[in-house]
Design an enzyme around this catalytic site. Structure first.
Site, PDB file in Angstrom:
ATOM      1  N   ARG A 179       0.852  -1.195   0.000  1.00 22.49           N
ATOM      2  CA  ARG A 179       0.000   0.000   0.000  1.00 22.49           C
ATOM      3  C   ARG A 179       0.885   1.241   0.000  1.00 22.49           C
ATOM      4  O   ARG A 179       1.691   1.421   0.909  1.00 22.49           O
ATOM      5  CB  ARG A 179      -0.928   0.003   1.218  1.00 22.49           C
ATOM      6  CG  ARG A 179      -1.764   1.262   1.318  1.00 22.49           C
ATOM      7  CD  ARG A 179      -2.804   1.236   2.453  1.00 22.49           C
ATOM      8  NE  ARG A 179      -3.500   2.506   2.474  1.00 22.49           N
ATOM      9  CZ  ARG A 179      -3.643   3.298   3.544  1.00 22.49           C
ATOM     10  NH1 ARG A 179      -3.174   2.907   4.715  1.00 22.49           N
ATOM     11  NH2 ARG A 179      -4.242   4.456   3.443  1.00 22.49           N
ATOM     12  N   HIS A 226      -2.986  11.136   1.211  1.00 24.86           N
ATOM     13  CA  HIS A 226      -2.566  10.811   2.581  1.00 24.86           C
ATOM     14  C   HIS A 226      -1.976  12.086   3.206  1.00 24.86           C
ATOM     15  O   HIS A 226      -0.755  12.226   3.325  1.00 24.86           O
ATOM     16  CB  HIS A 226      -1.555   9.661   2.550  1.00 24.86           C
ATOM     17  CG  HIS A 226      -1.354   8.961   3.870  1.00 24.86           C
ATOM     18  ND1 HIS A 226      -1.536   7.605   4.037  1.00 24.86           N
ATOM     19  CD2 HIS A 226      -0.961   9.422   5.073  1.00 24.86           C
ATOM     20  CE1 HIS A 226      -1.269   7.274   5.295  1.00 24.86           C
ATOM     21  NE2 HIS A 226      -0.907   8.361   5.948  1.00 24.86           N
ATOM     22  N   GLU A 249      -7.762   8.470   6.386  1.00 27.93           N
ATOM     23  CA  GLU A 249      -8.074   9.048   7.695  1.00 27.93           C
ATOM     24  C   GLU A 249      -8.580  10.492   7.658  1.00 27.93           C
ATOM     25  O   GLU A 249      -7.925  11.407   8.157  1.00 27.93           O
ATOM     26  CB  GLU A 249      -6.849   8.964   8.610  1.00 27.93           C
ATOM     27  CG  GLU A 249      -6.364   7.544   8.798  1.00 27.93           C
ATOM     28  CD  GLU A 249      -5.229   7.433   9.808  1.00 27.93           C
ATOM     29  OE1 GLU A 249      -4.677   8.457  10.210  1.00 27.93           O
ATOM     30  OE2 GLU A 249      -4.921   6.298  10.200  1.00 27.93           O
ATOM     31  N   ASN A 301      -7.943   1.457   9.659  1.00 28.74           N
ATOM     32  CA  ASN A 301      -6.636   1.663  10.286  1.00 28.74           C
ATOM     33  C   ASN A 301      -6.831   1.552  11.790  1.00 28.74           C
ATOM     34  O   ASN A 301      -7.500   2.387  12.398  1.00 28.74           O
ATOM     35  CB  ASN A 301      -6.080   3.069   9.965  1.00 28.74           C
ATOM     36  CG  ASN A 301      -5.737   3.240   8.496  1.00 28.74           C
ATOM     37  OD1 ASN A 301      -5.861   2.313   7.701  1.00 28.74           O
ATOM     38  ND2 ASN A 301      -5.301   4.429   8.131  1.00 28.74           N
ATOM     39  N   TYR A 342      -4.981   1.102  15.566  1.00 28.65           N
ATOM     40  CA  TYR A 342      -3.739   1.135  16.347  1.00 28.65           C
ATOM     41  C   TYR A 342      -3.925   0.823  17.826  1.00 28.65           C
ATOM     42  O   TYR A 342      -3.058   0.230  18.450  1.00 28.65           O
ATOM     43  CB  TYR A 342      -3.050   2.509  16.211  1.00 28.65           C
ATOM     44  CG  TYR A 342      -2.366   2.689  14.878  1.00 28.65           C
ATOM     45  CD1 TYR A 342      -1.035   2.329  14.705  1.00 28.65           C
ATOM     46  CD2 TYR A 342      -3.065   3.197  13.784  1.00 28.65           C
ATOM     47  CE1 TYR A 342      -0.406   2.475  13.481  1.00 28.65           C
ATOM     48  CE2 TYR A 342      -2.440   3.347  12.555  1.00 28.65           C
ATOM     49  CZ  TYR A 342      -1.115   2.981  12.407  1.00 28.65           C
ATOM     50  OH  TYR A 342      -0.495   3.114  11.190  1.00 28.65           O
ATOM     51  N   GLU A 392      -3.959  -0.374   7.910  1.00 32.96           N
ATOM     52  CA  GLU A 392      -2.795   0.026   8.720  1.00 32.96           C
ATOM     53  C   GLU A 392      -2.921  -0.557  10.105  1.00 32.96           C
ATOM     54  O   GLU A 392      -4.007  -0.587  10.683  1.00 32.96           O
ATOM     55  CB  GLU A 392      -2.708   1.554   8.904  1.00 32.96           C
ATOM     56  CG  GLU A 392      -2.104   2.316   7.769  1.00 32.96           C
ATOM     57  CD  GLU A 392      -2.052   3.822   8.057  1.00 32.96           C
ATOM     58  OE1 GLU A 392      -1.814   4.221   9.213  1.00 32.96           O
ATOM     59  OE2 GLU A 392      -2.260   4.577   7.096  1.00 32.96           O
TER      60      GLU A 392
HETATM   61  C1  GBH Z   1      -1.700   6.724  11.074  1.00 31.74           C
HETATM   62  O1  GBH Z   1      -2.693   7.389  11.817  1.00 31.74           O
HETATM   63  C2  GBH Z   1      -1.317   7.499   9.831  1.00 31.74           C
HETATM   64  O2  GBH Z   1      -2.152   7.128   8.747  1.00 31.74           O
HETATM   65  C3  GBH Z   1       0.114   7.267   9.422  1.00 31.74           C
HETATM   66  O3  GBH Z   1       0.495   8.186   8.431  1.00 31.74           O
HETATM   67  C4  GBH Z   1       1.012   7.372  10.643  1.00 31.74           C
HETATM   68  O4  GBH Z   1       2.368   7.256  10.318  1.00 31.74           O
HETATM   69  C5  GBH Z   1       0.591   6.262  11.593  1.00 31.74           C
HETATM   70  O5  GBH Z   1      -0.717   6.494  11.982  1.00 31.74           O
HETATM   71  C6  GBH Z   1       1.387   6.206  12.881  1.00 31.74           C
HETATM   72  O6  GBH Z   1       1.134   7.303  13.691  1.00 31.74           O
HETATM   73  O7  GBH Z   1      -1.052  12.910  19.219  1.00 31.74           O
HETATM   74  O8  GBH Z   1      -2.380  12.302  21.150  1.00 31.74           O
HETATM   75  O9  GBH Z   1      -3.327  13.743  19.434  1.00 31.74           O
HETATM   76  C7  GBH Z   1      -3.108   6.702  12.982  1.00 31.74           C
HETATM   77  C8  GBH Z   1      -4.220   7.409  13.752  1.00 31.74           C
HETATM   78  C9  GBH Z   1      -4.787   9.302  15.024  1.00 31.74           C
HETATM   79  C10 GBH Z   1      -2.992   7.975  15.726  1.00 31.74           C
HETATM   80  C11 GBH Z   1      -4.256  10.475  15.796  1.00 31.74           C
HETATM   81  C12 GBH Z   1      -2.432   9.136  16.541  1.00 31.74           C
HETATM   82  C13 GBH Z   1      -2.869  11.235  17.546  1.00 31.74           C
HETATM   83  C14 GBH Z   1      -3.030  11.206  19.011  1.00 31.74           C
HETATM   84  N1  GBH Z   1      -3.687   8.464  14.575  1.00 31.74           N
HETATM   85  N2  GBH Z   1      -3.476  10.047  16.945  1.00 31.74           N
HETATM   86  S1  GBH Z   1      -2.411  12.650  19.743  1.00 31.74           S
END
Ligand code: GBH
Length: 472
Positions: free
Chosen positions: A74, A119, A164, A306, A308, A374
């Site tokens: 991807r 992105h 996102e 996605n 996490y 992701e």
């Molecule tokens: C992904 O987002 C992105 O698509 C990717 O580009 C990035 O590299 C990857 O995550 C890893 O971070 O800082 O406390 O406000 C994941 C979703 C949503 C996770 C926002 C982090 C920020 C929390 N993200 N969140 S904060």
């Protein structure tokens, strides 16, 4: 264990890996501007000017992809590399040549591309005209999307329009910690999310009408969401807060596409209630979809998730007197003390949260085909090439995907690890490493070296692929 055609992938994005920010006629994007602005916007004033230099070193990336034995890769396209001003009047032939080579090389190596059109890296020229806040952006995105379908759609069969939208809306236009750095709490994020959905819907309809019959691909939108459960499962307040928490992340973008063509009811009502409390009078801050535009409902050919992390949720305690998304949501996510936190503070490691979220998606969105577009685990601080914790994480999370498939009957079609390479982690710069391959950013050739987790992921893929071969 896994279906024969299960997609084993890894993911990257253009601004995070390519570098070459102003070479060969590329136009600037909002991330170029944001990083070059100075101040303390990005960790130690870093930028994606060079990063992994994949624009020059693509063949090194291909070697990594082959070493992992991926079936899918991807990547995202840099809009302003292809169209320096964001519009199709001026096409950068060298950008076109670059992505054609990437796609052709992948196919020649038996790796299928999944291509994201956007992105986080809007052409600066379009930001100058209002960016995602401007209603015109939907039609401009549609013509960019059509340009990409036309140029690459004979070979690319899996498309993600936008990555996102929640992050663009909230981090980019509410918190201002991502480009374009707009801080208009409780206002801009809803407008931006709305225009992103409108742009997505137009692009999906264009594909459906103009390209689907001859190209036969699928198009979706990648939605990020935590899994969420009540802090105290016996508490009705925590349960209601959890419903709001999910509605304001997953639901915001999934309801329009999969359920009603509109935002979740609880999101609308929460925003209206808060507006009244604050004496805000100018109509709803959450826009309405116009009946004169193509419908959002049904504009996703699969669910792109996605995932996490997870949260336990209770009613919000943040700033009830302020206009803002958090105060509208009135729900606070906390990390359970039993969950390990890896690297970055927001990333509590909760593999079984993925299984629960997949089950929720199956039940709520009418059993869609799902790609996990992701998922990953980060490293902060001194580099550890023998990253045993991350190895354990990949084993655990893939077990959870297997359970979702086999025990819960979720139609999971693929899994993409974030990320193939260590890369520019947005506001965290190079301080956070998500790669299966380590990248040495201090050396001009940016050498890539597999972490132990990269080797183990390759082992997992080869084990499951050989099992599925035996099954046939
Ligand atoms: C992904 O987002 C992105 O698509 C990717 O580009 C990035 O590299 C990857 O995550 C890893 O971070 O800082 O406390 O406000 C994941 C979703 C949503 C996770 C926002 C982090 C920020 C929390 N993200 N969140 S904060």
């Amino acid at each position: 264990m896994f279906p024969t055609n299960f997609a084993w992938g890894a993911a990257t994005s253009a601004y995070q890996i390519e570098g070459g920010w102003d070479v060969d006629d590329k136009g600037p994007s909002i991330w170029d501007t944001f990083c070059h602005e100075g101040g303390r916007l990005v960790f130690e004033g870093q930028s994606g000017d060079v990063t992994c230099n994949s624009y020059e070193l693509w063949e090194e990336d291909l070697r990594c992809i082959r070493q992992l034995g991926l079936t899918h890769y991807r990547l995202s396209l840099s809009w302003s590399r292809l169209l320096p001003e964001g519009i199709t009047r001026h096409v950068n032939q060298k950008g076109l040549r670059y992505y054609n080579k990437v796609i052709n090389d992948l196919l020649a190596s038996d790796v299928l591309p999944m291509v994201t059109l956007y992105h986080f890296d809007l052409p600066q020229a379009l930001q100058d005209q209002g960016g995602w806040k401007s209603p015109e952006i939907a039609a401009i995105f549609d013509s960019y999307a059509c340009f990409c379908f036309e140029s690459f759609g004979d070979r690319v069969k899996l498309w993600i329009t936008l990555n996102e939208p929640y992050v663009c809306a909230k981090l980019g236009h509410e918190d201002g910690i991502f480009a374009p750095g707009v801080k208009e709490p409780g206002m801009a994020a809803y407008l931006v999310g709305h225009n992103m959905l409108r742009g997505h819907a137009r692009a999906w309809h264009s594909y459906n009408v103009l390209y689907r019959a001859k190209q036969g691909g699928s198009v979706s939108l990648a939605i990020n969401s935590d899994w969420a459960e009540p802090l105290d499962p016996a508490s009705p307040d925590d349960t209601a807060a959890t419903e709001r928490y999910l509605a304001f992340t997953l639901g915001w973008f999934a309801w329009p596409l999969f359920v009603t063509g509109d935002y979740p009811e609880v999101m609308r009502s929460s925003i209206e209630v808060r507006s009244k409390e604050l004496g805000y009078q100018e109509g709803s801050r959450l826009p309405r979809f116009s009946k004169d535009e193509p419908s959002l409902l049904g504009t996703a050919d699969f669910f792109a998730l996605n995932y996490y992390t997870s949260r336990r949720v209770k009613p919000g305690e943040c700033c009830p007197g302020l206009l803002g998304l958090k105060s509208d949501r009135d729900a606070e996510g906390v990390v359970d003390p039993s969950w390990p936190v890896c690297g970055v503070s927001w990333l509590a490691v909760v593999p079984d949260g993925l299984r629960k979220l997949l089950k929720y998606i199956k039940d709520t969105f009418n059993n869609p085909a799902v790609y996990i577009t992701e998922n990953g685990f980060s490293q902060v601080g001194p580099v550890d090439m023998e990253d045993v914790q991350r190895c354990g994480f990949y084993h655990d999370i893939i077990q959870e995907v297997a359970r979702a498939l086999r025990e819960d009957g979720v139609d999971v079609r693929g899994y993409f690890a974030w990320s193939l390479l260590d890369n520019f982690e947005w506001a965290d710069g190079f301080s956070v490493r998500f790669g299966l391959f380590h990248v040495d950013f201090s050396r001009p050739k940016r050498p890539r070296t597999a972490y132990r987790s990269g080797r183990e992921y390759a082992g997992i893929i080869s084990k499951y692929r050989s099992q599925t071969m035996v099954n046939i």
